[in-house]
Design a protein around this motif. Structure first.
Motif, PDB file in Angstrom:
ATOM      1  N   GLY A   1      52.248 -33.210 -32.405  1.00 42.14           N
ATOM      2  CA  GLY A   1      52.043 -34.645 -32.414  1.00 42.14           C
ATOM      3  C   GLY A   1      51.914 -35.150 -30.987  1.00 42.14           C
ATOM      4  O   GLY A   1      52.197 -34.418 -30.029  1.00 42.14           O
ATOM      5  N   VAL A   2      51.467 -36.391 -30.837  1.00 47.01           N
ATOM      6  CA  VAL A   2      51.357 -36.971 -29.501  1.00 47.01           C
ATOM      7  C   VAL A   2      51.953 -38.371 -29.502  1.00 47.01           C
ATOM      8  O   VAL A   2      51.994 -39.046 -30.528  1.00 47.01           O
ATOM      9  CB  VAL A   2      49.889 -37.046 -28.999  1.00 47.01           C
ATOM     10  CG1 VAL A   2      49.340 -35.675 -28.727  1.00 47.01           C
ATOM     11  CG2 VAL A   2      49.022 -37.829 -29.969  1.00 47.01           C
ATOM     12  N   GLY A   3      52.416 -38.766 -28.349  1.00 41.67           N
ATOM     13  CA  GLY A   3      52.815 -40.135 -28.105  1.00 41.67           C
ATOM     14  C   GLY A   3      52.045 -40.635 -26.893  1.00 41.67           C
ATOM     15  O   GLY A   3      52.011 -39.972 -25.856  1.00 41.67           O
ATOM     16  N   ILE A   4      51.389 -41.794 -27.020  1.00 40.31           N
ATOM     17  CA  ILE A   4      50.518 -42.313 -25.967  1.00 40.31           C
ATOM     18  C   ILE A   4      50.983 -43.712 -25.585  1.00 40.31           C
ATOM     19  O   ILE A   4      51.252 -44.545 -26.452  1.00 40.31           O
ATOM     20  CB  ILE A   4      49.040 -42.343 -26.419  1.00 40.31           C
ATOM     21  CG1 ILE A   4      48.563 -40.932 -26.801  1.00 40.31           C
ATOM     22  CG2 ILE A   4      48.151 -42.935 -25.335  1.00 40.31           C
ATOM     23  CD1 ILE A   4      47.186 -40.903 -27.411  1.00 40.31           C
ATOM     24  N   GLY A   5      51.089 -43.969 -24.285  1.00 39.68           N
ATOM     25  CA  GLY A   5      51.426 -45.294 -23.775  1.00 39.68           C
ATOM     26  C   GLY A   5      50.335 -45.796 -22.852  1.00 39.68           C
ATOM     27  O   GLY A   5      49.855 -45.052 -21.988  1.00 39.68           O
ATOM     28  N   LEU A   6      49.920 -47.059 -23.020  1.00 38.03           N
ATOM     29  CA  LEU A   6      48.873 -47.670 -22.187  1.00 38.03           C
ATOM     30  C   LEU A   6      49.402 -48.970 -21.589  1.00 38.03           C
ATOM     31  O   LEU A   6      50.059 -49.760 -22.287  1.00 38.03           O
ATOM     32  CB  LEU A   6      47.614 -47.984 -23.014  1.00 38.03           C
ATOM     33  CG  LEU A   6      46.821 -46.829 -23.607  1.00 38.03           C
ATOM     34  CD1 LEU A   6      45.654 -47.373 -24.415  1.00 38.03           C
ATOM     35  CD2 LEU A   6      46.295 -45.906 -22.520  1.00 38.03           C
ATOM     36  N   ASN A   7      49.090 -49.182 -20.313  1.00 38.47           N
ATOM     37  CA  ASN A   7      49.435 -50.451 -19.674  1.00 38.47           C
ATOM     38  C   ASN A   7      48.378 -50.797 -18.638  1.00 38.47           C
ATOM     39  O   ASN A   7      47.853 -49.923 -17.949  1.00 38.47           O
ATOM     40  CB  ASN A   7      50.800 -50.386 -18.995  1.00 38.47           C
ATOM     41  CG  ASN A   7      51.202 -51.734 -18.417  1.00 38.47           C
ATOM     42  OD1 ASN A   7      51.012 -52.763 -19.051  1.00 38.47           O
ATOM     43  ND2 ASN A   7      51.743 -51.735 -17.219  1.00 38.47           N
ATOM     44  N   THR A   8      48.082 -52.080 -18.536  1.00 42.98           N
ATOM     45  CA  THR A   8      47.118 -52.590 -17.570  1.00 42.98           C
ATOM     46  C   THR A   8      47.832 -53.505 -16.589  1.00 42.98           C
ATOM     47  O   THR A   8      48.638 -54.346 -16.999  1.00 42.98           O
ATOM     48  CB  THR A   8      45.992 -53.356 -18.284  1.00 42.98           C
ATOM     49  OG1 THR A   8      45.338 -52.477 -19.201  1.00 42.98           O
ATOM     50  CG2 THR A   8      44.983 -53.886 -17.278  1.00 42.98           C
ATOM     51  N   GLY A   9      47.541 -53.341 -15.312  1.00 40.63           N
ATOM     52  CA  GLY A   9      48.175 -54.180 -14.306  1.00 40.63           C
ATOM     53  C   GLY A   9      47.807 -53.729 -12.915  1.00 40.63           C
ATOM     54  O   GLY A   9      47.046 -52.773 -12.722  1.00 40.63           O
ATOM     55  N   ASN A  10      48.344 -54.425 -11.923  1.00 40.41           N
ATOM     56  CA  ASN A  10      48.084 -54.064 -10.533  1.00 40.41           C
ATOM     57  C   ASN A  10      48.871 -52.814 -10.160  1.00 40.41           C
ATOM     58  O   ASN A  10      50.081 -52.739 -10.404  1.00 40.41           O
ATOM     59  CB  ASN A  10      48.457 -55.215  -9.600  1.00 40.41           C
ATOM     60  CG  ASN A  10      47.451 -56.349  -9.667  1.00 40.41           C
ATOM     61  OD1 ASN A  10      46.267 -56.113  -9.876  1.00 40.41           O
ATOM     62  ND2 ASN A  10      47.917 -57.567  -9.503  1.00 40.41           N
TER      63      ASN A  10
END
Length: 751
Positions: A591-600
């Motif tokens: 299985g996989v766990g994915i985290g995404l974040n946008t910012g400076n």
């Protein structure tokens, strides 16, 4: 002198950590890392030297899960508390009872208030009704029953002080134990509060002695000490543990003890100790530290099985299951270990430590005169140790061989540790250690490093032959666009970062042969990497079973959030196909766990002269990593921040929660990408609308409405773990009173 002149530069380099350590010790340049290290050392030393023995003088009556199951959810009707109190004094013959509980509201659960209203209103003409109500009053006035149980008995009530409710006050404070005149004009710094939540007046009159049960949170959120006295409106009140100890000792007078003026000026803001003076003569002194706080002398790991204090379920007391006089002469503390009642603390000896046992440890320490203290002269001690050890190392290390330098440094560090431990074990003195240890270690490292890199020129030249690491993606961009079109110098840009972690890898590594495990890992990473690169992503690094990537650099990509979200969905689908293949071959699934974040983020060529990498760092990167870790909490494979969601409207999103992750004060909303918005089917659209209604009710603490909506959600998608998670949350939070300050966010203290 000629030898020292020859090595003056090396001596100067070695003195650098001494200068910084002294600036830290004197408060000119406080270094948070050294304070945290001192805390870690204190915690380790405390755990290593705890007595780990049972103190049978003190017993904790536990409002535990068993009690809540038998008697009912908290708060209980006061008739149960009256029964509990009567049993403790009448049959069990307890010496003293302290309540780590505040009784701030009247108990109307018996219905007596309504009966009185009927007797005075619509049923006042009903013959005999008023008389019957009067007859029933003694059995239905639960507060009155509790008052009778408290009256003229050695009972100490608890309350809390606060400064986070706009100075609001409820209940009645006990009499202060000291006022400002006792300080003789000295500017002593106490913990100061402008509000409080205390007991109702009828309880305060029945049991006039009370103490506050506020803990003292250090910067890392750990409870190591508690205020012994606290200030409210220029009057000084005692803690619950001190109030109980004073009642045991016959209510001695509380007096401040000031440091000698020949050593400390009158402007000094601390006390040396607090003296409990007996009216008939004699006194006991309790040492205090900054803020008139005292360190908690923890006896052991805590809890029912901790072995420090005996725990007895409150249900057993109410049901009279204990033989008479089992608790004769005991000091009783009534508190809770039930997680739902929110009195569990993070302490040096445990992450879920019952707050009531903190008070038990303090009472035990006062009884044994075993209270550790950080003395007023800790600063002077720290400076003296730093100067002696620092100068010794600075002038001796350049003059001896490498082997003798190692031996000398070990001896200096061992002497520092031994002296510190002797003071702690022999006199209960908590003296700083981190600055001296770091200074000695760094001085040794700098001295050896200077000799290696500056004086050994041939080795330094050899080190220059090593190149830096640049990922292939960056090389391709440089070839196609030319090096002048971008810079590898660090810059701040808005990017989207991804963390993808393989689930179940640890279990696989325990069962699979290394070669097969390597083949499996390479196969999965090859497929996922192709998806990242196919969507213009830059692979940052591989970290064991985790891959880190980002979008928007080195080449500017306006729709980086969309591409990252698209990649995440494709990666999740790819893993499902991989598992289909593995099932057919009889191989274990992943299985996989994915985290995404946008910012400076800061992006650029970073690292050492030996190895460099084009990478991203910053708070937004850390948040992306935290979000990846939350995927398993919510039972989804992708968790995305609100900033990413706003920049990717091409997808349909399901909000998972508002969370406050470790290291972040501000709560952030997190989401799961359901599918491309133009492919979302109507049943799922209806489910998302229903879910939005649930979250609105959840954050309004409307638990009945939450239950109704949750039934609809579970009919729509019975297997969804997210709904099971929130169903459990609602069930737990029903046990808590309405909290107007709650922002609906979930706090996560782990990374």
């Amino acid at each position: 002198m000629e030898v020292l002149a020859k090595h003056w530069s090396r001596i100067a380099v070695t003195l650098i950590p001494l200068v910084f350590a002294l600036l830290h010790a004197m408060g000119v340049l406080p270094l948070g890392v050294l304070q945290r290290l001192d805390d870690v050392i204190y915690d380790a030393r405390l755990r290593a030297t705890m007595p780990r023995t049972l103190d049978d003088r003190i017993v904790i009556i536990d409002l535990d899960e068993k009690s809540l199951a038998e008697v009912g959810r908290w708060p209980w009707s006061r008739n149960h508390l009256a029964d509990l109190t009567d049993e403790l004094f009448d049959r069990q013959k307890a010496a003293l009872v302290g309540f780590d509980i505040v009784f701030a509201e009247a108990d109307d659960s018996s219905g007596l208030k309504r009966l009185r209203q009927l007797a005075q209103g619509e049923l006042k003409d009903q013959p005999g009704f008023s008389e019957k109500v009067n007859q029933l009053q003694a059995n239905l006035d639960y507060d009155g029953m509790f008052v009778r149980a408290l009256t003229k008995r050695p009972v100490v009530l608890g309350y809390y002080l606060t400064s986070d409710r706009d100075g609001r006050k409820s209940g009645v404070l006990p009499e202060p134990v000291m006022d400002r005149s006792a300080l003789n004009g000295r500017p002593i710094k106490f913990t100061s509060w402008d509000g409080f939540g205390s007991n109702l007046d009828l309880f305060a009159k029945a049991a006039p002695v009370a103490g506050f049960f506020n803990p003292m949170l250090d910067s890392d959120g750990v409870v190591r000490s508690v205020p012994l006295l606290a200030e409210h409106q220029e009057k000084y009140y005692e803690s619950l543990s001190l109030a109980m100890f004073r009642m045991l000792a016959g209510m001695p007078v509380v007096e401040p003890v000031f440091p000698p003026e020949r050593f400390v000026a009158r402007s000094y803001q601390g006390l040396d100790s607090v003296r409990l003076r007996q009216k008939q003569g004699g006194a006991m002194v309790i040492p205090v530290a900054e803020g008139v706080t005292t360190l908690v002398p923890f006896r052991g790991p805590g809890g029912v099985k901790g072995g420090s204090f005996k725990y007895i379920s409150a249900a057993d007391i109410i049901a009279k299951r204990l033989p008479p006089e089992t608790l004769k002469g005991k000091i009783i503390l009534v508190g809770t270990t039930a997680p739902g009642l929110l009195d569990l603390r993070v302490t040096p000896v445990g992450a879920d430590y019952a707050g009531v046992e903190t008070h038990a440890n303090l009472i035990s320490g006062m009884l044994d005169n075993r209270i550790p203290v950080k003395p007023d002269y800790a600063l002077g001690y720290d400076v003296a140790i730093l100067v002696i050890a620092g100068l010794l190392l600075a002038f001796a290390l350049p003059l001896v061989s490498a082997q003798r330098a190692v031996l000398l440094s070990i001896m200096v560090i061992a002497a520092i540790v031994a002296l510190n431990l002797w003071a702690y074990l022999g006199a209960g003195l908590v003296l700083p250690l981190a600055a001296a240890l770091v200074m000695a270690t760094t001085a040794f490292a700098l001295n050896m490093g200077y000799g290696y890199f500056v004086e050994s020129r041939s080795k330094r030249e050899l080190a220059r032959k090593f190149g830096t690491y640049v990922p292939p993606e960056l090389v391709d961009v440089m070839v196609k666009q030319g090096a002048n079109n971008f810079s590898m110098e660090a810059t701040s840009k808005e990017l989207t970062v991804m963390f993808c972690d393989m689930r179940g890898f640890t279990k696989l590594s325990e069962t699979m042969e290394p070669i097969k495990l390597q083949q499996l890992l390479n196969d999965v990473f090859n497929r996922l990497t192709d998806l990242i690169r196919g969507n213009k992503g830059t692979i940052d690094k591989y970290m064991g079973d985790c891959v880190m990537a980002f979008w928007g650099a080195p080449v500017d990509i306006p729709n980086h959030a969309y591409l990252a979200s698209k990649t995440a969905l494709e990666m999740a689908n790819a893993v499902r196909k991989i598992n289909e293949e593995y099932r057919a071959k009889g191989q274990p699934e992943i299985g996989v766990g994915i985290g995404l974040n946008t910012g400076n983020m800061s992006v650029g060529d970073m690292g050492s002269d030996i190895r460099r990498a084009y990478t991203v760092i910053g708070d937004a990167v850390n948040l992306g990593s935290r979000l990846e870790g939350l995927s398993k909490v919510y039972g989804v494979d992708i968790v995305v921040s609100e900033s990413t969601r706003k920049m990717a409207p091409e997808f349909a999103w399901q909000e998972l929660d508002r969370v406050r992750v470790k290291g972040k004060e501000q709560a952030v909303a997190i989401f799961w990408p359901v599918a491309p918005a133009d492919r979302l089917e109507k049943p799922y659209l209806d489910e998302l609308k229903t879910w939005a209604s649930f979250l609105k009710a959840y954050r309004a603490q409307d638990w009945d409405q939450c239950d109704v909506i949750m039934l609809n959600l579970q009919r729509m998608n019975a297997k969804k773990y997210l709904y099971e998670l929130y169903s459990d949350r609602v069930a737990s939070m029903r046990l808590l009173p309405f909290d107007p300050s709650w922002d609906g966010a979930t706090n996560f203290e782990t990374k």
